[in-house]
Design a protein around this motif. Structure first.
Motif, PDB file in Angstrom:
ATOM      1  N   ASP A   1       7.379   2.524  -0.988  1.00 43.38           N
ATOM      2  CA  ASP A   1       7.864   3.458   0.023  1.00 43.38           C
ATOM      3  C   ASP A   1       8.253   4.801  -0.594  1.00 43.38           C
ATOM      4  OD1 ASP A   1       8.632   3.840   2.917  1.00 43.38           O
ATOM      5  OD2 ASP A   1      10.481   4.438   1.873  1.00 43.38           O
ATOM      6  N   MET A   2       8.900   4.776  -1.753  1.00 47.48           N
ATOM      7  CA  MET A   2       9.268   6.011  -2.432  1.00 47.48           C
ATOM      8  C   MET A   2       8.024   6.845  -2.749  1.00 47.48           C
ATOM      9  SD  MET A   2       9.651   7.329  -6.052  1.00 47.48           S
ATOM     10  CE  MET A   2       9.057   5.861  -6.777  1.00 47.48           C
ATOM     11  N   LEU A   3       6.978   6.181  -3.255  1.00 44.94           N
ATOM     12  CA  LEU A   3       5.738   6.892  -3.571  1.00 44.94           C
ATOM     13  C   LEU A   3       5.042   7.383  -2.304  1.00 44.94           C
ATOM     14  CD1 LEU A   3       4.362   4.637  -6.430  1.00 44.94           C
ATOM     15  CD2 LEU A   3       5.320   6.945  -6.653  1.00 44.94           C
TER      16      LEU A   3
ATOM     17  N   SER B   1       0.838  -1.209   0.000  1.00 49.65           N
ATOM     18  CA  SER B   1       0.000   0.000   0.000  1.00 49.65           C
ATOM     19  C   SER B   1       0.868   1.251   0.000  1.00 49.65           C
ATOM     20  CB  SER B   1      -0.900   0.018   1.235  1.00 49.65           C
ATOM     21  OG  SER B   1      -1.815  -1.053   1.181  1.00 49.65           O
ATOM     22  N   VAL B   2       0.348   2.286  -0.657  1.00 48.21           N
ATOM     23  CA  VAL B   2       1.005   3.593  -0.704  1.00 48.21           C
ATOM     24  C   VAL B   2       0.215   4.593   0.137  1.00 48.21           C
ATOM     25  CG1 VAL B   2       1.681   5.530  -2.192  1.00 48.21           C
ATOM     26  CG2 VAL B   2       2.008   3.154  -2.975  1.00 48.21           C
ATOM     27  N   CYS B   3      -1.089   4.724  -0.148  1.00 51.45           N
ATOM     28  CA  CYS B   3      -1.933   5.661   0.602  1.00 51.45           C
ATOM     29  C   CYS B   3      -3.397   5.413   0.262  1.00 51.45           C
ATOM     30  CB  CYS B   3      -1.567   7.109   0.279  1.00 51.45           C
ATOM     31  SG  CYS B   3      -1.872   7.599  -1.437  1.00 51.45           S
ATOM     32  N   ARG B   4      -4.263   6.004   1.060  1.00 59.01           N
ATOM     33  CA  ARG B   4      -5.696   6.012   0.744  1.00 59.01           C
ATOM     34  C   ARG B   4      -5.931   7.172  -0.209  1.00 59.01           C
ATOM     35  NH1 ARG B   4      -9.351   2.971   2.789  1.00 59.01           N
ATOM     36  NH2 ARG B   4      -8.970   1.737   4.635  1.00 59.01           N
TER      37      ARG B   4
ATOM     38  N   ASP C   1       5.504   7.509   6.935  1.00 57.43           N
ATOM     39  CA  ASP C   1       5.973   6.124   6.864  1.00 57.43           C
ATOM     40  C   ASP C   1       4.944   5.272   7.576  1.00 57.43           C
ATOM     41  OD1 ASP C   1       7.508   3.893   6.410  1.00 57.43           O
ATOM     42  OD2 ASP C   1       8.908   4.279   8.042  1.00 57.43           O
ATOM     43  N   LYS C   2       3.776   5.141   6.950  1.00 55.95           N
ATOM     44  CA  LYS C   2       2.619   4.493   7.573  1.00 55.95           C
ATOM     45  C   LYS C   2       2.513   3.013   7.230  1.00 55.95           C
ATOM     46  CE  LYS C   2      -2.380   5.211   7.914  1.00 55.95           C
ATOM     47  NZ  LYS C   2      -3.492   6.061   7.483  1.00 55.95           N
ATOM     48  N   PHE C   3       2.852   2.633   6.003  1.00 54.12           N
ATOM     49  CA  PHE C   3       2.644   1.263   5.550  1.00 54.12           C
ATOM     50  C   PHE C   3       3.957   0.516   5.490  1.00 54.12           C
ATOM     51  CE2 PHE C   3      -0.993   3.571   3.785  1.00 54.12           C
ATOM     52  CZ  PHE C   3      -2.013   2.848   4.306  1.00 54.12           C
TER      53      PHE C   3
END
Length: 136
Positions: A124-126, A61-64, A134-136
């Protein structure tokens, strides 16, 4: 490589890459890897049965999406040309993710290791670029 040994292999990869292995469910594992600068990223691995056979699928995952409405989707699609296996996707659960998949019968242990490393670093880069977290 047999399906029954796949979880054992994922656990070995996690150790080799100084990460943590979690046996999440009967068909899902999570490997959390260090990706540099004190950051970590989790990769979910599953065996998925498709029309053409079993696939090994990794997602990170990157983000919601609803939390970051200014995402440049064209730029995300353009990133897909930059990587070997990692592809940026959108899930029906409102997530921007990085995924990689390969037919189980054709996949080598080294390829899986490469795929896990690649998608963890790309995700992680995205995540850092889009959210700064640094959530996921």
């Amino acid at each position: 490589m047999e399906v029954k040994n796949l979880k054992s292999y994922f656990e070995t990869v996690a150790k080799e890459l100084d990460g943590n292995y979690t046996d999440f469910s009967d068909d899902t594992v999570i490997i959390t890897l260090p990706v540099g600068d004190g950051r970590f990223h989790s990769v979910k691995g599953i065996i998925d049965e498709k029309k053409h056979g079993h696939m090994v699928v990794f997602t990170a995952s990157v983000c919601r999406l609803h939390e970051h409405p200014t995402i440049d989707y064209k730029k995300m699609l353009e990133h897909n040309y930059d990587y070997g296996y990692a592809k940026i996707t959108i899930t029906d659960e409102d997530f921007l993710e990085v995924m990689a998949a390969i037919k189980y019968d054709l996949c080598s242990a080294e390829e899986m290791k490469f795929m896990i490393e690649e998608i963890s670093h790309v995700a992680d880069m995205l995540e850092k670029e889009i959210t700064g977290l640094d959530k996921f």
